[in-house]
Scaffold this active site. Sequence first.
Site, short mmCIF file in Angstrom:
data_model
loop_
_atom_site.label_atom_id
_atom_site.label_comp_id
_atom_site.label_asym_id
_atom_site.label_seq_id
_atom_site.Cartn_x
_atom_site.Cartn_y
_atom_site.Cartn_z
N ASP A 262 24.67 54.82 52.57
CA ASP A 262 23.64 55.63 53.19
C ASP A 262 23.91 57.14 52.82
O ASP A 262 24.69 57.21 52.12
CB ASP A 262 23.90 55.20 54.84
N TYR B 112 24.89 61.23 52.43
CA TYR B 112 25.94 62.00 53.00
C TYR B 112 25.71 62.37 54.21
O TYR B 112 24.35 62.81 54.53
CB TYR B 112 26.15 63.18 52.01
N PHE C 132 24.48 59.30 46.12
CA PHE C 132 25.99 59.81 45.55
C PHE C 132 25.60 61.31 45.18
O PHE C 132 26.47 61.76 44.85
CB PHE C 132 26.43 59.06 44.24
N HIS D 277 34.31 50.33 44.26
CA HIS D 277 33.39 51.61 44.78
C HIS D 277 34.42 52.68 44.43
O HIS D 277 35.62 52.94 44.18
CB HIS D 277 33.61 51.57 46.28
#
Length: 219
Positions: free
Chosen positions: A66, A68, A79, A188
């Site tokens: 989701d 920032y 990102f 990740h």
Amino acid sequence: MSAQLPETWQNFLTGAGVSPEIWQKPLTASVERRKTHTVYPPADKVFTAFALTPPESVRVVLLGQDPYHDENQAEGLAFSVSENVPLPPSLKNIFTEYSRDLDRNYPDSGTLRAWASGGVLLLNTILTVDAHQPGSHKNFGWEKFTDAVISALNRQKNAIVFILWGNFAIKKSRLITSDKHTVISGAHPSPLSAYRGFFGSAPFSNAEKALGSWSWPEL
């Protein structure tokens, strides 16, 4: 300015049998939420990923969770952060691997718009979030929408690379036909997990190898 899914994507999805309610319902929920909460990204940036990467241009899907949730960070691209915003830790790690993998300079800015314009769909599975509350819009219906996007791309197009980092993203591999597309999955880039195999995994060069004639856009 209000959010609206670009017409190219509306046509693509409805042509794949996706009802407009799938994106209208969570969008309406996020609009209502803005009346009482600070919500990111700004309304006019909710569908930035779709505006910059129309369906006919998609070569890579890079999946995030989701947006920032701090001020001035989210710009509607997984990102990515807006210009002149300090790099979040995960993005720093992405840039470290990008620079090492492709032997390129470490980027000066955290915005990934060049990737989006070059065919990388920077897709968060949830498109909105309350300020300082990660995961706060997980029940709005965005997951059904982004599942529909992945499924439609899987059915309607050939030879897409899907990059899935972390267990949350890897679960989406069930929507992808591996003999039509390439799935690159791994740890990740978060500092909490990057040491478990993200560094040195070469996702960028592996995407180029899978696609053959496509090169990762320069930042």
